[in-house]
Design an enzyme around this catalytic site. Structure first.
Site, short mmCIF file in Angstrom:
data_model
loop_
_atom_site.label_atom_id
_atom_site.label_comp_id
_atom_site.label_asym_id
_atom_site.label_seq_id
_atom_site.Cartn_x
_atom_site.Cartn_y
_atom_site.Cartn_z
N SER A 1 10.66 -11.06 -22.84
CA SER A 1 11.83 -11.12 -21.96
C SER A 1 13.11 -11.09 -22.79
CB SER A 1 11.76 -12.38 -21.09
OG SER A 1 12.74 -12.33 -20.09
N ASN A 2 14.21 -11.54 -22.21
CA ASN A 2 15.50 -11.63 -22.92
C ASN A 2 16.24 -12.85 -22.37
OD1 ASN A 2 17.22 -10.77 -20.60
ND2 ASN A 2 15.92 -8.98 -20.78
N PRO A 3 17.36 -13.25 -23.01
CA PRO A 3 17.99 -14.53 -22.60
C PRO A 3 18.86 -14.45 -21.35
CG PRO A 3 18.68 -13.85 -24.83
CD PRO A 3 18.02 -12.68 -24.20
N SER A 4 18.82 -13.35 -20.57
CA SER A 4 19.67 -13.26 -19.38
C SER A 4 19.37 -14.41 -18.41
CB SER A 4 19.43 -11.91 -18.68
OG SER A 4 19.96 -11.95 -17.39
#
Ligand code: CTP
Length: 405
Positions: free
Chosen positions: A207-210
């Site tokens: 995933s990513n930190p959004s």
């Protein structure tokens, strides 16, 4: 929306009156000028001094206070208000309002003001369910009073039920909606937000930190302007704004399915989601166990949702299509390439390496690039203000279309 606005906060005598202190603080933080008016019973729960210190203005309590009446006067207080918030609004206050009674400062001001009124009822569940209270609320709604809540939860004396003062964030949001011109009424808007989770086993994912903050701010601004809003969100810790049609999803493929289902008939689509470009080819149905060896995960391409939307729109100008470009290098070139490739109306570009920009931040520093080659640069702003800029631009495009048709 509340900056520079004169808000009259009427507090009546219920236990939730203690929350009014925090509400004043939040309104002042938003830039509103807050005039507090308290009933006699409200002063048994919280002191006028507390509210005076927080609002920075004298609190009105007594209709027959000779000094106050000679200097300002209750009619002037009623006239100055651009919005009246009643929090908490007790059953007694609602009853008096519905009957047109004016027997103290607050109820007199309520008869004398022409400002919109947002009543936030809070009381014991039985009192709320009482047919008299229900009739009074119905009557007030029919006469144009905005009523928010009450909410469900723990009430005084550890009772559970309906009657809680709505969350202060909801009161603030309702106040903003009431004060916002309904420029998107009758329009349908789709906003995507948050990250996607691409699982490779039962408990692990890429995933990513959004956090979804930008997308949720966009949805809130569109709702405030009267649009019907579908918010399609990857996993996010945030609460969807009330009134939104919320579609929670996890993976990019789920997000694509939800977007393509909702998209037909929309007037504008804003893709603020940080969609993972790749997903693991294989997903183990159990938790992978550690072995002595390295683990290789083969990633395959995910669908580009925005590019699909751009393709299916073709040469049509509807829906208005807006993308975001989060970059760490060559901001303008990369953003322009995405704008053209995905057939967008405009793209909001932000440099992730800049302070105050990007994931999980309260603020964003963006540049907006449009089809004509124009670039508008903005200073570092709250994400909500970025959302305001985005919808101002969308509205201009929708207006052009209407006139061009
Ligand atoms: N987007 C999308 N589907 C994807 C990837 C991105 O709809 N699979 C959308 C994003 O929501 C955003 C825009 O496309 O509005 C640009 O996303 P970004 O991640 O910046 O660019 P990519 O097209 O993925 O290109 P790259 O990762 O190479 O920068």
């Amino acid at each position: 929306m509340l900056k520079g606005k004169s808000v009259l906060l009427g507090i009546s005598g219920g236990i939730a009156a203690y929350k009014a202190a925090e509400l004043v603080r939040l309104l002042v933080k938003e830039g509103a000028s807050v005039q507090v008016v308290m009933t006699a019973n409200a002063q048994r729960f919280i002191t006028p001094l507390t509210l005076q210190v927080l609002s920075g203005q004298p609190v009105c309590t007594d209709l027959f206070d000779l000094e106050f009446e000679s200097q300002v006067g209750h009619i002037q207080v009623a006239r100055a208000a651009q919005l009246v918030i009643l929090a908490p609004a007790t059953a007694n206050l609602l009853g008096k309002m519905a009957a047109g009674i004016a027997d103290d400062f607050l109820t007199t001001v309520l008869l004398a003001t022409t400002a919109p009124v947002l009543a936030c009822p809070s009381m014991n569940a039985k009192m709320y369910e009482n047919p008299f209270t229900q009739r009074n609320l119905e009557q007030l709604r029919n006469m144009g009073t905005h009523v928010l809540g009450p909410g469900l939860g723990t009430l005084a004396r550890k009772e559970e039920g309906i009657g809680r003062l709505p969350e202060l964030s909801e009161i603030l949001e309702s106040a903003k909606r009431i004060l916002t011109p309904q420029t998107l009424r009758g329009k349908r808007v789709l906003v995507s937000a948050g990250p996607t989770w691409e699982h490779f086993d039962a408990v692990r994912f890429i995933s990513n930190p959004s956090t979804g903050r930008m997308g949720y701010a966009l949805a809130a601004v569109a709702l405030r302007r009267g649009a019907q809003v579908d918010l399609i969100s990857g996993p996010s810790p945030l609460c969807p704004p009330s009134g939104v049609r919320f579609h929670p999803v996890k993976s990019a493929e789920e997000m694509r399915d939800a977007v393509l289902e909702v998209a037909p008939g929309t007037d504008a689509i804003v893709m603020a989601a940080a969609v993972s470009d790749y997903r693991p080819q294989q997903v183990a149905s159990h938790k992978l166990k550690k072995t002595g060896k390295d683990l290789e995960v083969l990633l395959v391409k995910n669908p580009d949702i925005l590019a699909l939307l751009g393709q299916s729109r073709g040469a049509s100008s509807r829906p208005v299509l807006v993308g975001f470009a989060a970059e760490t290098e060559n901001l303008i070139e990369n953003a322009r390439e995405k704008l053209v490739k995905k057939n967008l109306d405009f793209i909001v570009a932000n440099d992730l390496t800049q302070c105050g920009s990007g994931f999980a931040c309260e603020t964003n520093q963006v540049k907006i690039l449009d089809r004509s080659g124009d670039i508008t640069e903005f200073p570092c702003m709250a994400k909500e203000e970025v959302a305001v800029q985005v919808f101002d631009r969308i509205e201009r495009l929708l207006l052009q279309e209407t006139h061009g048709e």
